[in-house]
Design an enzyme around this catalytic site. Structure first.
Site, mmCIF file in Angstrom:
data_model
loop_
_atom_site.group_PDB
_atom_site.id
_atom_site.type_symbol
_atom_site.label_atom_id
_atom_site.label_comp_id
_atom_site.label_asym_id
_atom_site.label_seq_id
_atom_site.Cartn_x
_atom_site.Cartn_y
_atom_site.Cartn_z
ATOM 1 N N ASP A 1 0.859 -1.182 0.000
ATOM 2 C CA ASP A 1 0.000 0.000 0.000
ATOM 3 C C ASP A 1 0.896 1.233 0.000
ATOM 4 O O ASP A 1 1.637 1.476 0.962
ATOM 5 C CB ASP A 1 -0.919 -0.003 1.234
ATOM 6 C CG ASP A 1 -1.791 1.243 1.290
ATOM 7 O OD1 ASP A 1 -2.646 1.419 0.398
ATOM 8 O OD2 ASP A 1 -1.600 2.064 2.218
ATOM 9 N N CYS B 1 -12.597 -4.501 6.126
ATOM 10 C CA CYS B 1 -11.935 -5.252 7.193
ATOM 11 C C CYS B 1 -11.254 -6.464 6.578
ATOM 12 O O CYS B 1 -11.876 -7.264 5.873
ATOM 13 C CB CYS B 1 -12.949 -5.681 8.249
ATOM 14 S SG CYS B 1 -12.243 -6.720 9.558
ATOM 15 N N CYS C 1 -16.479 -7.435 13.701
ATOM 16 C CA CYS C 1 -15.669 -8.415 14.432
ATOM 17 C C CYS C 1 -14.829 -7.784 15.529
ATOM 18 O O CYS C 1 -14.076 -8.495 16.203
ATOM 19 C CB CYS C 1 -14.782 -9.183 13.470
ATOM 20 S SG CYS C 1 -13.551 -8.152 12.620
ATOM 21 N N ASP D 1 -3.173 1.533 7.027
ATOM 22 C CA ASP D 1 -2.320 1.152 5.918
ATOM 23 C C ASP D 1 -2.037 -0.342 5.901
ATOM 24 O O ASP D 1 -2.006 -0.963 4.830
ATOM 25 C CB ASP D 1 -1.018 1.949 5.971
ATOM 26 C CG ASP D 1 -1.241 3.444 5.832
ATOM 27 O OD1 ASP D 1 -2.235 3.825 5.184
ATOM 28 O OD2 ASP D 1 -0.435 4.226 6.373
ATOM 29 N N CYS E 1 -13.232 -2.477 13.586
ATOM 30 C CA CYS E 1 -14.306 -3.054 12.778
ATOM 31 C C CYS E 1 -15.558 -3.214 13.638
ATOM 32 O O CYS E 1 -15.498 -3.853 14.702
ATOM 33 C CB CYS E 1 -13.875 -4.397 12.208
ATOM 34 S SG CYS E 1 -15.168 -5.242 11.259
ATOM 35 N N CYS F 1 -12.981 -9.922 8.461
ATOM 36 C CA CYS F 1 -14.337 -10.402 8.186
ATOM 37 C C CYS F 1 -14.911 -9.857 6.892
ATOM 38 O O CYS F 1 -15.959 -10.330 6.436
ATOM 39 C CB CYS F 1 -15.270 -10.057 9.350
ATOM 40 S SG CYS F 1 -15.588 -8.274 9.543
ATOM 41 N N GLU G 1 -1.509 -1.306 -5.863
ATOM 42 C CA GLU G 1 -2.688 -0.566 -6.323
ATOM 43 C C GLU G 1 -2.379 0.179 -7.614
ATOM 44 O O GLU G 1 -1.260 0.643 -7.827
ATOM 45 C CB GLU G 1 -3.131 0.434 -5.252
ATOM 46 C CG GLU G 1 -4.203 -0.088 -4.324
ATOM 47 C CD GLU G 1 -4.721 0.984 -3.394
ATOM 48 O OE1 GLU G 1 -5.948 1.164 -3.288
ATOM 49 O OE2 GLU G 1 -3.883 1.657 -2.769
#
Length: 417
Positions: A186, A338, A360, A367, A357, A341, A270
Site C-alpha cells: 500500500d 476489514c 468483528c 495502511d 471493525c 471479516c 494498487e
C-alpha cells in the site's frame, strides 16, 4: 532483451566543443522539422512522412544558411528525425502528448548508431572525433572490450555533466529462485510503502530535505543579471542541487524495488492515479496570459515520492526475475474493508489512521489493513490468470456485511508476469 549501461563521460575541451555543436545541430533539426510539420498540417492539412523530413534535411545541408549541419555526424541528425516520427506515432495512438520543442537550457543528447562509433581495446571512438572518449566504467563483471552495443547515447545534463549510455541486446536472465512469499504493498505519502507483513517503509522526502539549499541557490540565481557568466554559474548550482535530489530518489526506489522482487514471488500493488492526485498542482489561470501556480504540500509530496516510477521499476524488474505483479483497481476499497471479516465501512476519512471493525471488533492500522486486502485481491488474480478476477468489488451491493475479500470476484484486478 535490451538493456543499457549508463556511465559518466569526461570529454576534453576539443571533444566537448564538438559535442556541443552536435547537440545544437540535433536541437535545430528537431525544432525546425517540428515547426514545418506543424505548419504543413495546420495550414495545408498535409501530413509529413519520415522520407519527406529526410529529404528536407538533405536540402538544408546544401543551402548556405544551414551548411554547418555537415560539420557534425549525420547519424544523430537522422536519429532525431526518426525519434520525432516515432513521437508523432505515439501521439496519434494516444500513448503520449504532442511533441514539444527542445530547449538549449535543458538536457542535451545525441544518439550514435553502429555506423557512427566503434569500441577498440575498451576505448570508445565517436564519429568526427580523432581521440577516444574517456568513460568511467562502473561494472567490473562486464567487460567493455567484449561489449557489442547497438547504440551509444551521449548526453549533457543542465549541470554540465556528461554521460554515455550503451544500449545492448542480451539474453533473458535466469528466473530468480522461488522464495514462497507473497506481499501486498500500500503506497502513500506519510509512509512511502506499507507491506502486508506489517513493515512500514518510511518516506525519505528527498525534496523536502533539500528544499532550503535549493531555495537559497534559486534566490542567488534570481539576483544575477540575465545572460551573464555569474548567472550561468548560479544556474548550474541550481541544476546540481536538483541532480542530488533526483539521484537520491532513484537510489531509494531502486533499492526498495530490488528488495521486494528478491524476497517475494507475488507482489500486489494498487493502480494509483498519480496524474489525478496531482492535478491541482498544475496551476489555475486567473487572468489572460497569467498563470498562478497552486501547488499544495500534498501534491508536492506525491510528486516527490515518485509513485509512478516505483511501479515502473517494480514491473520491469519482476518481468526479468519472472515474478508476478498483481495490479488492483484504483477504486478497490482496500482501506475501508476489514481484512478479517470483510465488513465495508460506509465512510473513512483520510485523517483516520486506526479504526475498529464494528462487526468483528478487530483493531486495524489503516495502511496495514489496506495492504492485506490488496494482497488478498492479488492472490485471486494470480490464481485465475485471466486478468479479470479480483478480490473485492468496486461498488458494494446488498448486505452491509459483505464477504471476505478472498471470496469475491468482480473484476478490478489484473495480474502480469
Amino acid at each position: 532483451m535490451r538493456t543499457a549501461y549508463k556511465v559518466r563521460a569526461y570529454p576534453d575541451s576539443e571533444q566537448a566543443a564538438q559535442l556541443g555543436r552536435t547537440f545544437g545541430c540535433v536541437r535545430l533539426v528537431w525544432n525546425k522539422t517540428l515547426a514545418e510539420r506543424h505548419t504543413a498540417y495546420h495550414q495545408r492539412g498535409e501530413k509529413t512522412s519520415y522520407k519527406q523530413t529526410d529529404q528536407a534535411l538533405t536540402e538544408w545541408k546544401r543551402g548556405e544558411d544551414l551548411a554547418f549541419l555537415s560539420e557534425v555526424s549525420s547519424v544523430p541528425l537522422q536519429q532525431a528525425l526518426r525519434h520525432q516520427h516515432t513521437a508523432f506515432g505515439n501521439f496519434f495512438a494516444g500513448r503520449a502528448e504532442y511533441p514539444r520543442f527542445k530547449s538549449r537550457t535543458g538536457r542535451q543528447s545525441a544518439h550514435y548508431t553502429r555506423s557512427a562509433f566503434r569500441i577498440r581495446n575498451g576505448q570508445v571512438f565517436l564519429a568526427k572525433q580523432n581521440r577516444p572518449l574517456e568513460v568511467a566504467w562502473s561494472w567490473p563483471r562486464v567487460d567493455l572490450t567484449a561489449l557489442n552495443p547497438t547504440m551509444v547515447v551521449l548526453s549533457r545534463e543542465p549541470d554540465g555533466r556528461y554521460y554515455a549510455t550503451f544500449a545492448v541486446q542480451t539474453h533473458d536472465p535466469r528466473p530468480a529462485p522461488e522464495c514462497n512469499s507473497q506481499v501486498g504493498v500500500d503506497l502513500g505519502v506519510k509512509d512511502f510503502a506499507t507491506l502486508s507483513t506489517g513493515e512500514k517503509i518510511a518516506n525519505p522526502r528527498h525534496l523536502e530535505r533539500k528544499a532550503k539549499n535549493l531555495a537559497r541557490y534559486q534566490r542567488r540565481m534570481a539576483r544575477k543579471q540575465r545572460g551573464s557568466n555569474n548567472r550561468r554559474k548560479a544556474k548550474r548550482k541550481v541544476a546540481a542541487a536538483h541532480r542530488k535530489v533526483r539521484h537520491a530518489r532513484q537510489d531509494f526506489l531502486h533499492k526498495t524495488t530490488t528488495r521486494l522482487v528478491r524476497e517475494h514471488d507475488l507482489i500486489a500493488v494498487e493502480d494509483l492515479n498519480v496524474s489525478g492526485m496531482t492535478r491541482s498542482c498544475r496551476g489555475t489561470v486567473d487572468a489572460p496570459g497569467k498563470q498562478v501556480a497552486q501547488r499544495s504540500g500534498l501534491n508536492r509530496s506525491v510528486l516527490d515520492a515518485a509513485l509512478g516510477e516505483f511501479r515502473r521499476q517494480l514491473e520491469y524488474k519482476a518481468h526479468r526475475a519472472k515474478r508476478t505483479i498483481a495490479v488492483v483497481d484504483r477504486w478497490f476499497p482496500s482501506s475501508k474493508t476489514c481484512s478479517d471479516c470483510g465488513h465495508l465501512l460506509a465512510k473513512l476519512s483520510l485523517g483516520t489512521r486506526h479504526w475498529t471493525c464494528p462487526a468483528c471488533r478487530t483493531r486495524h492500522d489503516r495502511d496495514v489493513n489496506a495492504a492485506k486486502n490488496i494482497l488478498a485481491a492479488g492472490r485471486v488474480a494470480a490464481r485465475e490468470h485471466s486478468g479479470d478476477a479480483c478480490g473485492a468489488g468496486v461498488s458494494r451491493q446488498g448486505s452491509s456485511l459483505p464477504q471476505s475479500a478472498t471470496k469475491q470476484e468482480t473484476g478490478p484486478v489484473r495480474a502480469g508476469p
